[in-house]
Design a protein around this motif. Structure first.
Motif, PDB file in Angstrom:
ATOM      1  N   SER A   1       2.427 -15.541  -6.143  1.00 33.46           N
ATOM      2  CA  SER A   1       2.167 -16.913  -6.566  1.00 33.46           C
ATOM      3  C   SER A   1       0.796 -16.987  -7.217  1.00 33.46           C
ATOM      4  O   SER A   1      -0.098 -16.202  -6.924  1.00 33.46           O
ATOM      5  N   ASP A   2       0.613 -17.945  -8.074  1.00 34.67           N
ATOM      6  CA  ASP A   2      -0.667 -18.126  -8.746  1.00 34.67           C
ATOM      7  C   ASP A   2      -1.735 -18.678  -7.816  1.00 34.67           C
ATOM      8  O   ASP A   2      -2.918 -18.691  -8.164  1.00 34.67           O
ATOM      9  N   ASP A   3      -1.360 -19.153  -6.620  1.00 35.98           N
ATOM     10  CA  ASP A   3      -2.342 -19.700  -5.678  1.00 35.98           C
ATOM     11  C   ASP A   3      -3.293 -18.633  -5.149  1.00 35.98           C
ATOM     12  O   ASP A   3      -4.443 -18.922  -4.870  1.00 35.98           O
ATOM     13  N   ASP A   4      -2.823 -17.428  -4.978  1.00 35.67           N
ATOM     14  CA  ASP A   4      -3.622 -16.343  -4.415  1.00 35.67           C
ATOM     15  C   ASP A   4      -4.136 -15.456  -5.544  1.00 35.67           C
ATOM     16  O   ASP A   4      -3.478 -14.530  -5.972  1.00 35.67           O
ATOM     17  N   LYS A   5      -5.329 -15.756  -6.031  1.00 37.31           N
ATOM     18  CA  LYS A   5      -5.892 -15.053  -7.189  1.00 37.31           C
ATOM     19  C   LYS A   5      -6.357 -13.640  -6.849  1.00 37.31           C
ATOM     20  O   LYS A   5      -6.571 -12.830  -7.725  1.00 37.31           O
ATOM     21  N   SER A  73       9.210 -21.793 -13.412  1.00 39.05           N
ATOM     22  CA  SER A  73       8.621 -22.655 -12.391  1.00 39.05           C
ATOM     23  C   SER A  73       7.155 -22.964 -12.653  1.00 39.05           C
ATOM     24  O   SER A  73       6.608 -23.870 -12.053  1.00 39.05           O
ATOM     25  N   ALA A  74       6.516 -22.208 -13.504  1.00 43.35           N
ATOM     26  CA  ALA A  74       5.074 -22.331 -13.776  1.00 43.35           C
ATOM     27  C   ALA A  74       4.238 -22.023 -12.541  1.00 43.35           C
ATOM     28  O   ALA A  74       3.091 -22.407 -12.455  1.00 43.35           O
ATOM     29  N   ASN A  75       4.817 -21.323 -11.567  1.00 48.66           N
ATOM     30  CA  ASN A  75       4.096 -20.949 -10.351  1.00 48.66           C
ATOM     31  C   ASN A  75       3.787 -19.460 -10.285  1.00 48.66           C
ATOM     32  O   ASN A  75       3.104 -19.018  -9.373  1.00 48.66           O
ATOM     33  N   HIS A  76       4.313 -18.696 -11.203  1.00 48.96           N
ATOM     34  CA  HIS A  76       4.150 -17.249 -11.135  1.00 48.96           C
ATOM     35  C   HIS A  76       3.713 -16.654 -12.471  1.00 48.96           C
ATOM     36  O   HIS A  76       4.172 -15.590 -12.864  1.00 48.96           O
ATOM     37  N   SER A  77       2.815 -17.322 -13.156  1.00 48.28           N
ATOM     38  CA  SER A  77       2.361 -16.818 -14.456  1.00 48.28           C
ATOM     39  C   SER A  77       1.623 -15.489 -14.311  1.00 48.28           C
ATOM     40  O   SER A  77       1.639 -14.673 -15.227  1.00 48.28           O
TER      41      SER A  77
END
Length: 101
Positions: A1-5, A73-77
C-alpha cells in the motif's frame, strides 16, 4: 500500500487468505485528493477462488478473464511503479446460461 513508504512495495505484508474484515478510519476524497478521519469502514479481500466459485454456484458461465498491471484503486501506485508487472486489477465477464432459466 502507498501508506507505508518505508517497506518494499513488492513485499507481502498481509495474508492473502485473511477471512476477517479490515477496519479503516481513513476517509479519502478522490476528487480533492485528501484524506480525513471517518467513521469505521469494513472491507474484505476476496480470494479469486471465492469469486470464481460464486459465479459457478450461481450458474454463470465465464466468458473472459483478463488481468492488468494497472492500479485502479489509486492505493498501490508504489507497486505499479516498482517496474515489476504484477496483477493489480482484472476484468471478468460472465453470462447466465440460457439453459439455466
Amino acid at each position: 500500500s502507498d501508506d507505508d513508504k518505508e517497506s518494499d512495495p513488492l513485499k507481502l505484508i498481509a495474508p492473502y487468505f485473511k477471512a476477517d474484515p479490515y477496519e479503516e478510519t481513513n476517509g479519502v476524497d478522490y476528487v480533492g485528493k485528501s484524506t480525513y478521519e471517518s467513521k469505521p469502514m469494513y472491507w474484505f479481500v476476496w480470494k479469486l477462488s471465492d469469486i470464481l466459485n460464486e459465479l459457478i454456484h450461481s450458474g454463470l458461465q465465464l466468458q473472459s478473464f483478463h488481468e492488468y498491471e494497472d492500479d485502479i484503486s489509486a492505493n498501490h501506485s508504489r507497486n505499479e511503479s516498482a517496474g515489476v508487472a504484477i496483477p493489480l486489477s482484472y476484468i471478468l465477464v460472465a453470462r447466465k446460461s440460457v439453459d439455466s432459466f
